[in-house]
Design a protein around this motif. Structure first.
Motif, PDB file in Angstrom:
ATOM      1  N   TYR A 152       0.826  -1.209   0.000  1.00  0.00           N
ATOM      2  CA  TYR A 152       0.000   0.000   0.000  1.00  0.00           C
ATOM      3  C   TYR A 152       0.857   1.255   0.000  1.00  0.00           C
ATOM      4  N   ASN A 153       2.029   1.204   0.655  1.00  0.00           N
ATOM      5  CA  ASN A 153       2.926   2.363   0.603  1.00  0.00           C
ATOM      6  C   ASN A 153       3.337   2.675  -0.821  1.00  0.00           C
ATOM      7  N   LEU A 154       3.558   1.623  -1.618  1.00  0.00           N
ATOM      8  CA  LEU A 154       4.031   1.819  -2.988  1.00  0.00           C
ATOM      9  C   LEU A 154       2.905   2.168  -3.954  1.00  0.00           C
ATOM     10  N   ASP A 155       1.665   2.021  -3.483  1.00  0.00           N
ATOM     11  CA  ASP A 155       0.513   2.287  -4.340  1.00  0.00           C
ATOM     12  C   ASP A 155       0.376   3.799  -4.515  1.00  0.00           C
ATOM     13  N   SER A 156       0.332   4.250  -5.790  1.00  0.00           N
ATOM     14  CA  SER A 156       0.309   5.689  -6.056  1.00  0.00           C
ATOM     15  C   SER A 156      -0.960   6.345  -5.525  1.00  0.00           C
ATOM     16  N   ARG A 157      -2.006   5.558  -5.278  1.00  0.00           N
ATOM     17  CA  ARG A 157      -3.265   6.133  -4.809  1.00  0.00           C
ATOM     18  C   ARG A 157      -3.259   6.358  -3.299  1.00  0.00           C
ATOM     19  N   ASP A 158      -2.289   5.782  -2.619  1.00  0.00           N
ATOM     20  CA  ASP A 158      -2.306   5.764  -1.156  1.00  0.00           C
ATOM     21  C   ASP A 158      -1.559   6.956  -0.576  1.00  0.00           C
ATOM     22  N   GLN A 159      -2.086   7.482   0.565  1.00  0.00           N
ATOM     23  CA  GLN A 159      -1.408   8.569   1.252  1.00  0.00           C
ATOM     24  C   GLN A 159      -1.123   8.208   2.710  1.00  0.00           C
ATOM     25  N   GLY A 160      -1.071   6.920   3.003  1.00  0.00           N
ATOM     26  CA  GLY A 160      -0.992   6.506   4.406  1.00  0.00           C
ATOM     27  C   GLY A 160       0.380   6.075   4.879  1.00  0.00           C
ATOM     28  N   ILE A 161       1.436   6.443   4.163  1.00  0.00           N
ATOM     29  CA  ILE A 161       2.758   5.920   4.509  1.00  0.00           C
ATOM     30  C   ILE A 161       3.202   6.337   5.906  1.00  0.00           C
ATOM     31  N   GLU A 162       2.840   7.572   6.313  1.00  0.00           N
ATOM     32  CA  GLU A 162       3.250   8.040   7.644  1.00  0.00           C
ATOM     33  C   GLU A 162       2.556   7.231   8.738  1.00  0.00           C
ATOM     34  N   ASP A 163       1.252   6.979   8.560  1.00  0.00           N
ATOM     35  CA  ASP A 163       0.509   6.217   9.571  1.00  0.00           C
ATOM     36  C   ASP A 163       1.090   4.821   9.709  1.00  0.00           C
ATOM     37  N   ARG A 164       1.396   4.223   8.572  1.00  0.00           N
ATOM     38  CA  ARG A 164       1.905   2.850   8.644  1.00  0.00           C
ATOM     39  C   ARG A 164       3.296   2.802   9.228  1.00  0.00           C
ATOM     40  N   LEU A 165       4.088   3.851   8.995  1.00  0.00           N
ATOM     41  CA  LEU A 165       5.428   3.878   9.590  1.00  0.00           C
ATOM     42  C   LEU A 165       5.356   3.880  11.111  1.00  0.00           C
ATOM     43  N   ASP A 166       4.368   4.605  11.660  1.00  0.00           N
ATOM     44  CA  ASP A 166       4.208   4.606  13.113  1.00  0.00           C
ATOM     45  C   ASP A 166       3.978   3.208  13.639  1.00  0.00           C
ATOM     46  N   ILE A 167       3.211   2.415  12.873  1.00  0.00           N
ATOM     47  CA  ILE A 167       2.865   1.073  13.336  1.00  0.00           C
ATOM     48  C   ILE A 167       4.004   0.090  13.059  1.00  0.00           C
ATOM     49  N   VAL A 168       4.625   0.207  11.892  1.00  0.00           N
ATOM     50  CA  VAL A 168       5.544  -0.831  11.425  1.00  0.00           C
ATOM     51  C   VAL A 168       6.997  -0.559  11.821  1.00  0.00           C
ATOM     52  N   SER A 169       7.373   0.720  11.971  1.00  0.00           N
ATOM     53  CA  SER A 169       8.759   0.994  12.347  1.00  0.00           C
ATOM     54  C   SER A 169       8.914   0.901  13.859  1.00  0.00           C
ATOM     55  N   GLN A 170       8.571  -0.266  14.375  1.00  0.00           N
ATOM     56  CA  GLN A 170       8.686  -0.554  15.798  1.00  0.00           C
ATOM     57  C   GLN A 170       9.608  -1.743  15.962  1.00  0.00           C
ATOM     58  N   HIS A 171       9.998  -2.019  17.200  1.00  0.00           N
ATOM     59  CA  HIS A 171      10.876  -3.175  17.386  1.00  0.00           C
ATOM     60  C   HIS A 171      10.194  -4.465  16.946  1.00  0.00           C
ATOM     61  N   GLU A 172       8.895  -4.597  17.251  1.00  0.00           N
ATOM     62  CA  GLU A 172       8.215  -5.836  16.826  1.00  0.00           C
ATOM     63  C   GLU A 172       7.713  -5.733  15.392  1.00  0.00           C
ATOM     64  N   GLY A 173       8.068  -4.626  14.738  1.00  0.00           N
ATOM     65  CA  GLY A 173       7.749  -4.476  13.317  1.00  0.00           C
ATOM     66  C   GLY A 173       8.946  -4.899  12.496  1.00  0.00           C
ATOM     67  N   ILE A 174       9.388  -4.010  11.609  1.00  0.00           N
ATOM     68  CA  ILE A 174      10.470  -4.383  10.695  1.00  0.00           C
ATOM     69  C   ILE A 174      11.790  -4.636  11.410  1.00  0.00           C
ATOM     70  N   TRP A 175      12.009  -4.027  12.583  1.00  0.00           N
ATOM     71  CA  TRP A 175      13.340  -4.107  13.173  1.00  0.00           C
ATOM     72  C   TRP A 175      13.622  -5.439  13.847  1.00  0.00           C
ATOM     73  N   ASP A 176      12.629  -6.287  13.991  1.00  0.00           N
ATOM     74  CA  ASP A 176      12.864  -7.619  14.535  1.00  0.00           C
ATOM     75  C   ASP A 176      13.442  -8.554  13.467  1.00  0.00           C
ATOM     76  N   CYS A 177      13.288  -8.162  12.196  1.00  0.00           N
ATOM     77  CA  CYS A 177      13.716  -9.029  11.103  1.00  0.00           C
ATOM     78  C   CYS A 177      15.228  -9.052  10.990  1.00  0.00           C
ATOM     79  N   THR A 178      15.802 -10.262  10.906  1.00  0.00           N
ATOM     80  CA  THR A 178      17.255 -10.385  10.776  1.00  0.00           C
ATOM     81  C   THR A 178      17.644 -10.974   9.420  1.00  0.00           C
TER      82      THR A 178
END
Lengths: 119, 151, 246
Positions: free
Chosen positions: C179-205
């Motif tokens: 959805y971030n890459l979708d040109s119609r979407d404007q929600g990248i900031e909201d999703r970053l709040d949710i996903v850029s967390q320790h249990e989000g992307i940063w847990d991935c090794t």
């Protein structure tokens, strides 16, 4: 501000990423020469004078500082994750972070000392 | 969505349903401490990550080398003698192996992410890795020439 | 090649057992059978109490995910003769609570899918006068990540999810990225709040197993690493230009 909710891990990951490139590009040849080829006599060691002259070049020192610092932080981050996931020490995460990143900072300070202060 | 049945009413809804009269306990397996031995791909991952210990090790060796260089020819000769010990040779050979593993896996994995981010569309797998391997070869040659005193 | 093959199926009855056990079944070894066909043969002819999920039997619904010889697979797409002479171990997907036999509880996964706001988010309130136009190039930017069939093989393959059930997981992050890459979407900031967390992307090794097992070639690992780049860029921006965004 919305970014206050986000993790501060990006800075650590960024250092890890740059360090990964430095470790990949530059460390192998250093180990191959100084760690194996020279001690085993496969290639003739250039000798103390030439090596010292190389070290005294400020560009060499800048290169070494960059490579060592970023490699320390790359290794610190990866070691922390390895110990936490592979060696099942997730519950000690804070201790591991302190030891690993603290070690990297110590290594960086040593590098500054040896490359800037001593000469 | 989770359906609310009479026995569950009044309790807080969680992602993991709790034991109720009509819902016996699900089996929750615990992950083995040696999970990375279960599959070759996991073991390969563990080895790749272990390269970090050797990166740290050789950086410390390099610091020792710089210290010995600055301290004079006698100290440097001691350092060189230490590097000739069989134990150090073995350790360095292991370090080289693991760091080569790091380099190869890194160049295969990381550049395509940056390229995809820049271009915004799928690209063939190796197109970002090959320039990195070439640059690696170039960097190796240049650093070797400096170390050998050619420049 | 023999006519039959042994399937060792993991059985667990929630009201009788405290732990799963294996039961062996001998099934015909037909050249065109998938593991799912063997399981259906068991249920029809040998033991009707065997519980497992399946639906489309053509690799698009994502229901029939199971662990076959230690590897998460869609059983409708897994040829039985590839495991000859056998035996073949079939178990439920790893890292999920087991309800019965080969059926797992997916509530955690479904909650996480919802959490990343997987819809086109618009910040302006006005109703669009016409449909959003999207060029083929704009579609290509996110198309690969939209192919996810929610089969959860990636969660079963990911050791980080096994070690930390709070990890949002590959499919959810790949979907957020879509959805971030979708040109119609404007929600990248909201999703970053949710996903850029320790249990989000940063847990991935970057184990990469999620990409290896994905039957639709979504490449969730690529999505997660791209997301890390995006999150890092945004972090530096907010650090260096704190008032840059409203």
């Amino acid at each position: 501000m919305s970014s206050a909710k986000r993790s501060n891990e990006p800075i650590v990951w960024f250092l890890f990423g740059v360090g990964g490139f430095f470790a990949a590009y530059f460390l192998p040849i250093h180990i191959a020469l100084y760690g194996l080829a020279f001690p085993l006599g496969l290639i003739r060691d250039p000798g103390y004078d030439k090596t010292l002259a190389l070290l005294q070049n400020p560009l060499t020192r800048l290169y070494l500082f960059a490579v060592l610092t970023f490699c320390f932080f790359h290794a610190a981050h990866r070691m922390r994750l390895t110990m936490s996931d592979v060696l099942n020490m997730r519950h000690l995460n804070t201790v591991l972070a302190f030891l690993c990143y603290g070690g990297a900072i110590a290594g960086t300070i040593c590098a500054i000392w040896l490359l800037v202060v001593v000469p | 969505m989770v359906q609310i049945v009479p026995a569950a009413e009044g309790k807080e809804l969680t992602a993991m349903p709790q034991y109720t009269q009509f819902q016996p306990k699900a089996y929750r397996p615990r992950m083995s401490a040696y999970w990375y031995l279960d599959q070759w791909h996991y073991l390969r991952y563990a080895m790749r990550e272990s390269s970090s210990f050797f990166v740290a090790y050789f950086c410390v060796v390099t610091l020792a080398q710089i210290a010995a260089l600055s301290a004079g020819p006698t100290r440097y000769a001691h350092f060189q003698a230490l590097m000739q010990c069989p134990a150090m040779i073995v350790l360095n050979a292991l370090a080289l192996g693991f760091i080569l593993l790091h380099a190869v896996t890194w160049f295969l994995l990381v550049p395509r992410v940056a390229l995809r981010q820049m271009l915004g569309k799928p690209t063939p797998d190796m197109i970002a890795s090959v320039p990195n391997f070439m640059a690696w070869f170039g960097a190796t040659v240049i650093v070797a020439l400096f170390i050998l005193g050619v420049f | 090649m023999s006519d039959t093959i042994i399937l060792e199926v993991e059985r667990f009855h929630p009201e009788r057992d405290t732990e799963p056990s294996y039961q062996s079944f001998e099934v015909p070894l037909r050249e065109d059978w998938m593991v799912l066909d063997a399981l259906n043969h068991i249920k029809d002819q040998l033991d009707g109490s065997l519980a497992f999920r399946w639906s489309c039997r053509m690799g698009i619904c994502g229901s029939c995910g199971m662990t076959v010889n230690g590897v998460p697979k869609l059983t409708c797409e897994t040829l039985l003769i590839n495991y000859a002479p056998g035996p073949v171990r079939v178990g439920p997907l790893d890292h999920f609570p087991v309800v019965k036999d080969l059926v797992v509880e997916l509530d955690d996964f479904l909650a996480k899918l919802q959490k990343v706001r997987p819809w086109v988010v618009r910040k302006d309130d006005k109703k669009p006068e016409r449909e959003f136009i999207q060029t083929p190039a704009q579609l290509e930017a996110f198309h690969q990540f939209s192919l996810c069939i929610n089969c959860t093989l990636c969660y079963a393959a990911c050791p980080v999810y096994g070690l930390d059930p709070n990890f949002i997981g590959p499919a959810a992050i790949a979907l957020a990225h879509r959805y971030n890459l979708d040109s119609r979407d404007q929600g990248i900031e909201d999703r970053l709040d949710i996903v850029s967390q320790h249990e989000g992307i940063w847990d991935c090794t970057v184990v990469g197993e999620c990409t290896t097992v994905c039957p639709k070639h979504v490449d969730p690992s690529l999505a997660i690493q791209q997301y890390k780049l995006t999150a890092t860029k945004e972090w530096f921006k907010s650090f260096l230009l704190p008032r840059g965004k409203n």
